[in-house]
Enzyme design. Sequence first.
Site, mmCIF file in Angstrom:
data_model
loop_
_atom_site.group_PDB
_atom_site.id
_atom_site.type_symbol
_atom_site.label_atom_id
_atom_site.label_comp_id
_atom_site.label_asym_id
_atom_site.label_seq_id
_atom_site.Cartn_x
_atom_site.Cartn_y
_atom_site.Cartn_z
ATOM 1 C CB THR A 128 -0.713 -0.083 1.229
ATOM 2 O OG1 THR A 128 -1.820 -1.134 1.021
ATOM 3 C CG2 THR A 128 -1.661 1.218 1.434
ATOM 4 C CB ILE A 181 -1.384 14.355 0.487
ATOM 5 C CG1 ILE A 181 -1.525 14.619 -1.079
ATOM 6 C CG2 ILE A 181 -1.674 15.482 1.177
ATOM 7 C CD1 ILE A 181 -3.121 14.864 -1.389
ATOM 8 C CG HIS A 197 -3.286 14.150 4.679
ATOM 9 N ND1 HIS A 197 -4.117 14.488 3.809
ATOM 10 C CD2 HIS A 197 -3.071 12.786 4.461
ATOM 11 C CE1 HIS A 197 -4.371 13.430 2.957
ATOM 12 N NE2 HIS A 197 -3.829 12.427 3.220
ATOM 13 C CB VAL A 242 4.852 -14.262 8.399
ATOM 14 C CG1 VAL A 242 4.223 -15.146 10.026
ATOM 15 C CG2 VAL A 242 5.991 -13.392 8.917
ATOM 16 C CE LYS A 277 -12.118 12.048 0.456
ATOM 17 N NZ LYS A 277 -11.182 11.200 1.592
ATOM 18 N NE ARG A 325 -7.618 4.246 -1.191
ATOM 19 C CZ ARG A 325 -8.860 5.020 -1.841
ATOM 20 N NH1 ARG A 325 -9.111 5.995 -1.162
ATOM 21 N NH2 ARG A 325 -9.052 4.519 -2.883
ATOM 22 C CB ILE A 333 -2.312 2.209 9.207
ATOM 23 C CG1 ILE A 333 -2.150 1.508 10.492
ATOM 24 C CG2 ILE A 333 -1.634 3.486 9.004
ATOM 25 C CD1 ILE A 333 -2.436 2.272 11.787
ATOM 26 C CB CYS A 378 16.370 8.024 -16.704
ATOM 27 S SG CYS A 378 14.412 8.667 -16.478
ATOM 28 C CB CYS A 401 16.687 5.209 -20.361
ATOM 29 S SG CYS A 401 15.306 5.135 -19.164
#
Lengths: 414, 475
Positions: B61, B68, B70, B193, B270, B331, B355, B420, B462
């Site tokens: 993730t 950002i 925050h 694991v 959103k 997420r 998280i 590059c 490249c």
Amino acid sequence: MTRRERTVDVLVVGAGPAGLGAGAELAASGAGHVEILEREQVAGGIPRHCFHGGFGTGRAGGAVTGPGYARQCVAAAVGAGARLRTGITVTGWAGPRTVDTTGPTGLERITARAVVLATGARERPRSARLVPGTRPPGVYSTGELQQAVHLFRQRIGTRAVVIGNEAVSHAAVDTLRVAGVDVVALVTDQPPSLPTALAPLLVRARHRTPLLTHATVTGLTGRERLTGVGLRHHDGRTTTLPCDTVVFTGDWIPDHELARRGALTLDPGTRGPAYDASYRTSETGVFAVGNLLHAVESAGTAAAEGRAVAAPVLRRLATGGWPAERPALSVDAPLKWIAPNLFDPDGARPLQGRFILRTARRLPRPHLVVGQDGRVLHRQRLLLPAEPNRPFRLRADWLDRVDPHGGTVRITAV
Amino acid sequence: MTPTVTTAKDLVHSLPDGGAAAYDVTVIGAGVVGTALARELARYPIRTALVDGSDDIGNGTSKANTAILHTGFDAVPGSLEGRLVREGQRRLAAYAAATGIPVERVGALLVAWDEEQLAALPGLLAKAERNDYHAARIIDAEELRAREPHLGPGALGALEIPDESIICPWTTPLAYATQAVRAGVHLHLDCRVQQIDSGPDIHTLTTTRGPLRTRYLINAAGLYADELDRQLGHDAFTVTPRRGQLIVFDKLARALVDHILLPVPTAAGKGVLVSPTVFGNVLLGPTAEELDDKTATGSSAEGLALLREKGRRILPELIDEEVTAVYAGLRAATGHEDYRIRDYPDQRYIAVGGIRSTGLTASMAIAAYVTELLAATGLALGTPAELEPLTMPNLGEASPRPYRRADLIARDPAYGALVCHCEGVSAGEIRDALASTVPPRSKDGLRRRTRAGGGRCQGFYCGAAVRALIEEATP
């Protein structure tokens, strides 16, 4: 910041066929200090990694290969007295004809009396084509594939799908074969250009590879490695071609970063700098040649434009003149672009007296009409079909009928 | 001290000591949270291991987010997340300045496109105040237009959050991991694991690279944190991956936008954001799709079409620019509006779950908080020491990159030899990354450390040369 400040007479940016052609002809014509900057370690441009024949002759079967042609171009420029510097990158503009550079020897600021941009073109990568799916290894452009195989001898994969059906796509197939990769299919979203029954046979005859027409790439699968290319066919069927390698070919775009950073006006069709038949852009003293202007034409055309820019550059150095407003040349859909795309008020004609055009879709026998401010300047029926991704040409003998103070000149296919 | 980073490709690929000697603490998951934790624990005289199933740190993730930093202005007031985001923002901003992690304080504008969104702005302003953020203010359509002249028609006003910043999401966990490893933390990669057996004093982890024994265990496994948690007998949360697809536009688009343009959250859902990146690109996204598959990091035609449609409304000219990358991140949504951090002292175990996208900002505060919890469970951490200072390579465009630095090139011409071209990455930087404390194992890993191959041509020029350099360095 320490930058070595230098001045030259003509600075050429890019040492592919166009830039090297310009450098050779300018140096030979007494343009003074002509310097060519190339960001790669080796000059020659894209032909460096095109190991097929046909360069310099215009014939596909010609004996000169890309690397051989690149060496010829380099030898001509250096032999004529141009200074060729490789491994030097132009990083931006510091004035109208002043650029900043970086290289292992440090930073420079070079001011020229004339600048010739010859930065070429690249293929649109998978991401820019918005092809959905995962991002596994095994996804190539032709440029990367050719370098991996011919310059670095890297292992590619076992089964490949090639996206595209133009000259570069077939070059990719040849390169894959050299690398021992089995080519599963060529895929194009275009309809069959020849009678449906015939086209696959012809492609098969050349490459022993099926051509899937009217097929859209719907996504890539695989995580550690590419496992397949998803397709949607014209009739709505969807399939997945299992493969570990895919090459996205063609869909060229001018490498116009430096042009845009210099605020040069771009042509909306080509996405390269707008230019006239004297290769003059919107910025005083800045010329442009080669596939930066029209992505893409052959290396031979790019080199010819490079040589042809010498006369207008010399005229500029001698007189300092530059046209102000020039009517633009603009196409209507389905035509995509025309080059050159600015009217040249000094009466220069495009290379070989003809404009180059592209169409978005096949036009069986196009009738081209040129008009300005409601007046028809020229009508021309083409004898051969116009095909997407292939050049076709328009005569330029109507240019003296253009009103230099008039509006945009429009080219329409009816 | 010789840094210890092991992978499955090592000559001796089982874990050091065959797992016989126990670590004091093992952190599972080397994302931004796990690496921050390892760095925090590295200050103490204890034996710490950081393990991850992938071949690189920050490879889940953490590698695919909106990058950002925050302020936490819109957090749920009183939540743990809100507190850790605010504290983490201060800590990470200071750490970034000290280590050279690219950060640009561009500020955010929550743009209202209709009356409902405009009416929501005062509430958001009040919420920011409740979150102890006092610099926010509402600006009208005219000021908004002056600040962002390329905005599409119809913007009615905005809430301005001047301290929202953009940050390099890859340099951050890499800096944490580098400092941790240099201070003695063992980093074991390719080390998934599979099973946890907990005895009275020792947890024995069965991993894809053999057994690993540890006294204390911290679960920072991100998307897989719920599965590990259940292995330890808990049923505290379920991670539902929420996919966010993003489109990265070419650097030539950077001039179109000066702020992070955030959507105004309303009952209707959103929207998407448009944001500059520290690399000088422009980001459009993310989508928000609830999925079942924790490996579904592919993009979809529908998702990309939706982003382009929304992007065209926000910044019409953006859609005409070239796309350099499309990616999708997952997420770790848990269905709760807060982090799920919980200690189980009897088990010598701490779960750091749920998280979400704020994890990058909060990472250092999460690490400090979890370390406190760890001390409270009875582990004698000892006296913390200062870590060796670290300077990370600069990938950001806000300060001069190596190819623009005459001093560096004079000292070492390799910094003037560009490999590059689209991203201006020199042979010197690639060489440094390949020889670094936590080196890349793939083209993607090298791209995250140097930007090589991450530009508009995506390797047309490249790609083969970059691959040759990697293959030279990792025989």
